[in-house]
Design an enzyme around this catalytic site. Structure first.
Site, PDB file in Angstrom:
ATOM      1  N   GLU A  12     -27.617  69.418  -5.790  1.00 12.88           N
ATOM      2  CA  GLU A  12     -27.214  68.010  -5.847  1.00 12.88           C
ATOM      3  C   GLU A  12     -28.223  67.160  -6.599  1.00 12.88           C
ATOM      4  O   GLU A  12     -27.918  66.099  -7.119  1.00 12.88           O
ATOM      5  CB  GLU A  12     -27.025  67.475  -4.420  1.00 12.88           C
ATOM      6  CG  GLU A  12     -26.303  66.161  -4.375  1.00 12.88           C
ATOM      7  CD  GLU A  12     -25.695  65.899  -3.007  1.00 12.88           C
ATOM      8  OE1 GLU A  12     -25.092  66.835  -2.439  1.00 12.88           O
ATOM      9  OE2 GLU A  12     -25.836  64.774  -2.503  1.00 12.88           O
ATOM     10  N   ASP A 119     -25.718  69.491  -1.108  1.00 14.59           N
ATOM     11  CA  ASP A 119     -26.076  69.184   0.288  1.00 14.59           C
ATOM     12  C   ASP A 119     -24.921  69.574   1.202  1.00 14.59           C
ATOM     13  O   ASP A 119     -23.750  69.417   0.845  1.00 14.59           O
ATOM     14  CB  ASP A 119     -26.361  67.679   0.454  1.00 14.59           C
ATOM     15  CG  ASP A 119     -27.667  67.290  -0.216  1.00 14.59           C
ATOM     16  OD1 ASP A 119     -28.308  68.180  -0.803  1.00 14.59           O
ATOM     17  OD2 ASP A 119     -28.025  66.099  -0.168  1.00 14.59           O
ATOM     18  N   TYR A 340     -38.755  63.808   0.279  1.00 12.68           N
ATOM     19  CA  TYR A 340     -37.544  63.070  -0.065  1.00 12.68           C
ATOM     20  C   TYR A 340     -37.261  61.944   0.945  1.00 12.68           C
ATOM     21  O   TYR A 340     -37.201  62.203   2.143  1.00 12.68           O
ATOM     22  CB  TYR A 340     -36.371  64.056  -0.099  1.00 12.68           C
ATOM     23  CG  TYR A 340     -35.118  63.486  -0.685  1.00 12.68           C
ATOM     24  CD1 TYR A 340     -35.064  63.125  -2.021  1.00 12.68           C
ATOM     25  CD2 TYR A 340     -33.998  63.297   0.103  1.00 12.68           C
ATOM     26  CE1 TYR A 340     -33.916  62.606  -2.563  1.00 12.68           C
ATOM     27  CE2 TYR A 340     -32.836  62.784  -0.427  1.00 12.68           C
ATOM     28  CZ  TYR A 340     -32.801  62.426  -1.766  1.00 12.68           C
ATOM     29  OH  TYR A 340     -31.669  61.907  -2.299  1.00 12.68           O
TER      30      TYR A 340
END
Length: 891
Positions: A12, A119, A340
């Site tokens: 992704e 994801d 992240y």
DNA sequence: GCAAGGTC
């Protein structure tokens, strides 16, 4: 030897492609730029179930495609907004994603397999199908496989690649449905609002034409967010300050230690009762210690950080708005200093080498010493688990140590420091304290005080924002010891309205109602400011702008509050979840949604004059706008009630007769109540048990904090004598501890007519008051005079439109006030919204005359019993497991 | 000139 096949792997985002490639190739992947700036390629050999593979790993950057109307429908004047519910929609790769598409297609042409590493959530599944679509166009023979992974660690990724499955079409179709619903209602209502209001009003007197033109957007996340802000504003306005009284006791020991005792009753709204109890204390003021309870207590370190918790913390401790914080976090992530930042995960994978991360920080001058103690094991404690895992990202944590970078702005350095300290704190031992709870009795009244000594600060040493402390100078008390209070006073206080919404509260409320995602919540808040719907003051508290309030009030007056109530998003989510689970088809859910919102749109368009009128309360009409506005129907003329055909609006019967309730529809769902009460329910002849008057409904939402267990947010009070119908504990007059309602003999229902005073559960007809209605003397005042908005989170009952029950605001609307499975309602009423300590400040609810209302029930414990339903027991029959409003044991 | 959701 088998010939290797070429496998295209797509993640992704680049960070995942990079990590997975590194893990599967043992850090031996060859890196190469692609035609897409942010999506490089990684090459490495691998073997899948014995089949040798040449792996090519690349990525997209979120969604590859966008849903929109065809060109000729995009022109605002090309069709009526209502036509957008039937307009075709197209999924296309937008211009700025063409490079990403090209990269995928170039690789797909050379590969036999396509493995999707997006994801593992609904959106990921949808992006997977976008990738399939694009790649299949370049190579129709591609074999499609889906990798499902629950953590980005080598063992898990290896397991995943050896057990490839298929993408989940249902999940993807659910997202398609969500996109289409959002687009159709967003575009249609945005055009409606904008074209209705944009040129009609002088938005900025003196401003040029450009400033005058503004888009007045509508969105199924924007409006519920705005609704939360406006609702709070109305609640603040509706608050009626009420005085209360409490007994204040202090003691200073000869050795100098001192403490303040708190009355077990909290405070009373009945001055006479408070005075009597106080005088009894004054007559026998010698206090006796009845309980001394001392024990060790722990304060746990913070949970590992997820996006929303970081936002809430950053707002509180760093005074950094959520949207700004996300930008700064993004920079830190891009530079490799933190993990992240968009994650729901608040627990670390046990396989994660946390000690190595901690060790990275021992060199730091600010927190190195603490990191050293964690590393040595002296301070180490496994981080707690918050129980959320998005299966794709770890909690937010530092990934690289730095003493700071020369080009860093102050916010960046502060956020980095916060994330590091938070991480170190989460890996540290809990703080240890020694708490002493003392109970004292003066006459028959009980008082408590607490002392707290912090023995070991532990995680708090590295986390300076934490506060924990209490009276560490408590006099040494022993059971049966007596003392003469230094002060024994009857003090007066007054209730306060709830505060304006802070960003933290707003985020929490949005999270609770499922408005937006962790990555978008801050954007929706920022949009309120950008669109001019709300403003943030110097203290960072939100209040609606005149435009924001007018829009919400406008829909409210139209009887279309479901367009802004916080349930809206949750209902959409619920319906599309059915698609994801395979229980319903995308087409069926879409059709239902389109029908429902098209109906709402038509209703709004028919009553657009109401909206114009609302906005006209705040803004001047521009030249030329007058004529249109003059033609708008006044808000009181809303057409007939769908249930009884009486005109909506205030239905005024003959002088001297009671208002007529709408038979069969006690709450008229299409009617409006703000700012003037105009529902038939508001004028129904509910009579007072104490005088021949009718009752009025009053907003009780923020008084609930002090209401006894299980009371509805809305209650009735008589216009003439102002009696409120509550059962209160006469002995303690305050919120009762749980044992009160467990006592036998409960049954407020034994008081006649009780059911008629309660607001019925959503979706059920209210019990009609029988012949008790005596005269209508108070009725007119009840209906006309009460401008205060009632806090009704009911919206439309679920039977309001038989064909779209799934889209109506049903019982969910009530879950904030109570609801099975959401915790102990009383506790939440006191604590959940404002925090337990703060609850007292907003407490009002119990009218001063509460004790005068006679007929109360004294239980075996000497307490007047109220509604036990909040404890899971019905107040009518006393049985657990159902609410009194749906009691099967009594009519 | 519209939404919300991914992501850079």
């Amino acid at each position: 030897m088998q010939r290797p096949i070429k496998v295209l792997n797509v993640a992704e985002k680049n960070s995942i492609a990079k990590q997975v490639s590194a893990a599967l190739s043992n850090n031996a992947a060859r890196n190469q730029r692609s035609c897409s700036t942010y999506n490089p390629l990684f090459f490495f050999p691998y073997s899948i179930n014995g089949q040798p593979c040449d792996m090519v790993f690349t990525s997209v950057a979120g969604h590859l495609m966008e849903l929109d109307f065809p060109e000729n429908w995009r022109k605002w004047k090309a069709c009526s907004p209502v036509d957008l519910y039937g307009a075709p929609v197209l999924k296309n790769v937008p211009q700025d994603k063409k490079q990403v598409e090209r990269n995928l297609q170039e690789q797909a042409r050379q590969c036999q397999w396509l493995v999707l590493w997006l994801d593992c959530d609904r959106e990921g599944e949808n992006i997977a199908f976008e990738v399939i679509d694009v790649c299949r166009r370049a190579n129709p023979r591609l074999l499609i496989k889906r990798a499902k992974f629950s953590a980005l660690v080598r063992r898990e990724l290896e397991r995943s690649v050896q057990t490839l499955g298929l993408p989940d079409e249902n999940a993807s179709r659910a997202v398609d449905a969500r996109q289409e619903i959002d687009l159709r209602i967003g575009a249609s209502f945005t055009r409606f609002q904008t074209m209705l209001l944009q040129d009609k009003f002088d938005w900025r007197p003196g401003g040029d034409e450009e400033e005058q033109r503004k888009v007045i957007s509508y969105g199924p996340c924007q409006f519920p967010t705005l609704g939360l802000i406006v609702q709070r504003q109305w609640e603040i306005r509706a608050h009626v300050a009420e005085p209360f009284w409490y007994i204040h006791v202090t003691y200073r020991a000869p050795e100098g230690q001192q403490c303040t005792f708190h009355w077990r009753r909290g405070h009373l709204f009945d001055h006479a009762v408070a005075t009597v109890l106080y005088e009894m204390c004054v007559e026998a003021p010698l206090a006796t210690i009845t309980r001394v309870d001392a024990r060790q207590t722990l304060k746990h370190p913070p949970l590992p950080l997820a996006t929303l918790s970081l936002q809430k913390e950053a707002i509180t401790h760093l005074r950094m708005p959520g949207e700004r914080m996300m930008k700064v976090a993004e920079e830190l992530y891009q530079e490799g200093f933190i993990s992240y930042p968009r994650t729901e995960t608040d627990c670390f994978d046990p396989a994660y080498d946390l000690k190595a991360l901690v060790r990275d920080h021992v060199q730091d001058a600010r927190w190195g010493q603490h990191a050293q103690r964690i590393d040595s094991g002296e301070m180490w404690s496994n981080p707690r688990s918050g129980g959320h895992d998005d299966k794709a990202h770890p909690p937010i944590h530092p990934t690289r140590w730095t003493a700071g970078q020369p080009n860093w702005h102050q916010e960046k350095a502060r956020l980095y420091e916060f994330i590091v300290r938070s991480f170190l704190a989460s890996c540290s031992k809990p703080a240890v304290g020694f708490q002493t709870n003392i109970e004292a009795r003066i006459d028959a009244e009980l008082f408590t005080t607490t002392g707290l000594m912090v023995m070991e600060r532990n995680w708090m040493e590295v986390f300076p924002w934490a506060r924990w402390g209490g009276n560490d100078n408590l006099p040494p008390f022993a059971v049966d010891q007596t003392f003469m209070p230094t002060e024994l006073l009857l003090k007066e206080g007054v209730t306060h309205p709830p505060p304006k919404l802070s960003e933290r509260d707003l985020i929490a409320a949005m999270e609770r109602h499922g408005i937006g995602t962790d990555a978008t919540v801050a954007d929706h808040i920022q949009k309120q400011l950008d669109r001019g719907y709300a403003a943030k003051d110097a203290a960072a508290l939100f209040s609606p702008s005149p435009l924001g309030e007018a829009l919400i009030a406008g829909y409210h007056k139209m009887g279309l509050s479901n367009l802004w109530q916080p349930d809206l998003r949750g209902i959409i989510e619920h319906n599309i979840s059915e698609v994801a689970r395979g229980r319903r088809t995308k087409e069926a859910v879409l059709e239902e949604a389109v029908q429902h919102f098209r109906g709402d749109y038509r209703a709004a368009a028919l009553k657009s004059g109401v909206m114009v009128e609302e906005v006209a309360r705040f803004f001047d009409l521009r030249a030329g706008g007058q004529a249109q506005a003059a033609g708008a129907p006044p808000s009181e003329e809303l057409g007939p009630c769908p249930s009884c055909t009486l005109p909506l609006g205030l239905h005024k019967p003959e002088e001297g007769t009671p208002y007529v309730a709408c038979a069969g529809a006690p709450i008229c769902r299409k009617a409006v109540y703000f700012p003037r009460a105009t529902t038939h329910a508001d004028v129904s002849p509910q009579s007072c048990a104490h005088c021949p008057g009718n009752m009025r409904k009053v907003a009780f939402r923020f008084r609930r904090a002090a209401l006894p267990y299980g009371y509805d947010a809305e209650m009735a009070a008589c216009v003439l004598c102002d009696q409120r119908f509550q059962d209160l504990c006469e002995a303690c007059g305050t919120n009762r501890p749980p044992e009160h309602s467990r006592a036998p003999g409960r049954g407020a229902g034994q008081r006649g007519g009780r059911a008629g005073r309660r607001v019925p559960a959503a979706g059920r007809a209210a019990p009609q008051r029988g012949p008790r209605g005596r005269g209508g003397r108070g009725g007119a005042a009840a209906a006309e005079g009460r401008g205060a908005p009632r806090s009704r989170r009911r919206g439309r009952d679920s039977d309001s439109d038989s064909d779209d029950a799934g889209w109506a605001v049903g019982p969910r609307a009530r879950t904030m006030s109570r609801g099975p499975g959401r915790g102990q309602p009383h506790q939440r009423a006191r604590g959940a919204r404002y925090g337990a300590q703060a609850a007292g400040r907003y407490a009002a609810g119990r009218g001063r005359r509460q004790h005068a209302n006679g007929g109360s029930l004294i239980s075996a414990t000497g307490h007047v019993m109220g509604n036990g339903a909040a404890h899971g027991a019905c107040f009518k029959c006393g049985q657990p497991g159902h609410w009194s409003s749906v009691c099967p044991n009594q009519d």
